[in-house]
Design an enzyme around this catalytic site. Structure first.
Site, PDB file in Angstrom:
ATOM      1  N   PRO A   2      25.939   6.219  45.498  1.00 37.80           N
ATOM      2  CA  PRO A   2      26.231   7.649  45.487  1.00 37.80           C
ATOM      3  C   PRO A   2      25.700   8.338  44.236  1.00 37.80           C
ATOM      4  CG  PRO A   2      28.177   6.371  46.053  1.00 37.80           C
ATOM      5  CD  PRO A   2      27.137   5.415  45.588  1.00 37.80           C
ATOM      6  N   GLU A   3      24.819   9.278  44.447  1.00 35.35           N
ATOM      7  CA  GLU A   3      24.412  10.174  43.367  1.00 35.35           C
ATOM      8  C   GLU A   3      25.289  11.418  43.511  1.00 35.35           C
ATOM      9  OE1 GLU A   3      21.551  10.517  41.154  1.00 35.35           O
ATOM     10  OE2 GLU A   3      20.412   8.700  41.554  1.00 35.35           O
TER      11      GLU A   3
END
Length: 271
Positions: A2-3
């Site tokens: 997850p960015e």
DNA sequence: ATCGCCTCCTGCGCGC
DNA sequence: TGCGCGCAGGAGGCGA
């Protein structure tokens, strides 16, 4: 992994399902993720309603009247709304159960995520207190980035990934933003001109905004078991493209390790 | 004050 | 085809 756009998408996806909902039970199925999940949550949460869902950096803050649940997805975490009768998957570590018959489940194979409790202002919590500005806020711009980099010998890539400088720029988007800005990832942060810092700050904002917009199209997936939430087709120019040709100049994309992280760039376009 | 290295954990890809 | 090894990765913490 997850960015920030995935985290923002997750936050937007779960919010309408849980805000104002009263917690009826909690499930701690794995006692320790990155840190132990506070056992006292079993006393803190049931009977209380969620008052807000916010994001700070890559933390999702689930607010109650008397405190805040600070959650982080680490590098493999995801959150999902489902019904309590749904079979527990491997790596479903934590869940809030609500009186309206739904659950919010945290799934995280790598266990780098976290679930913590903050009694007071979560912004004063040890993990949040020293964070830099949000990349999409006004206070983050080229001038700020320029001022914050004078005298810094660390590489520009590590600089923009340093959460004291600016939050939410992960490994993928750091490489991508530097490519779009034609800046070599190893260049010392203190040796990037003011003008190029403006370009870089602008590109970071553009990339993150575009990704969040695309993530929005997957919001429906947050209910039940449809697919992985928040992951959207990404148009990446350099990340993961070692040995491929640069989309701009056809040079061969290089891969190096910088600060323990794989880094991709075009040796011709980026100086 | 800064910087760089280590660590947590597991799925996956690669090589044999 | 199957197995085992080693790596990736967010980010706090620590030692230099």
């Amino acid at each position: 992994m997850p960015e920030l756009p995935e985290v923002e998408t997750t936050k937007r996806g779960i919010e309408p399902h849980i805000v104002k909902r009263k917690v009826s039970a909690i499930h701690i199925r794995t006692p320790k993720l990155r840190w132990p999940i506070p056992r006292a949550l079993k006393n803190h949460l049931p009977g209380n309603a969620i008052t807000s869902v916010r994001r700070r950096a890559k933390y999702i803050l689930i607010g109650f009247e008397h405190g805040t649940l600070i959650t982080h997805l680490g590098m493999s975490g995801s959150m999902r709304i489902c019904t309590p009768d749904r079979t527990w998957r491997k790596h479903d570590h934590f869940a809030l159960e609500f009186s309206h018959g739904k659950q919010l489940r945290l799934h995280d194979p790598r266990k780098f995520g976290s679930v913590l409790w903050s009694k007071g202002d979560p912004e004063k919590h040890k993990l949040l207190a020293k964070l830099g500005p949000e990349p999409l806020h006004e206070e983050f711009d080229g001038d700020y980035l320029y001022r914050a980099s004078r005298g810094r010998k660390a590489s520009i890539k590590q600089h923009i990934m340093n959460h004291h400088i600016v939050v939410g720029v992960g490994n993928i988007y750091a490489s991508e933003a530097l490519f779009l800005s034609a800046i070599h990832p190893k260049r010392a942060a203190g040796r990037v001109s003011r003008q190029r810092m403006h370009t870089l700050a602008d590109n970071i904002k553009i990339i993150l905004r575009r990704s969040i917009e695309q993530g929005g199209t997957t919001l429906n997936d947050f209910l039940n078991e449809n697919g992985e939430p928040g992951y959207f087709a990404q148009q990446l120019n350099v990340y993961g493209r070692a040995a491929e040709k640069c989309v701009s100049c056809k040079s061969v994309i290089k891969s190096i390790i910088l600060g323990q992280r794989s880094t991709f760039y075009c040796p011709n376009c980026q100086r």
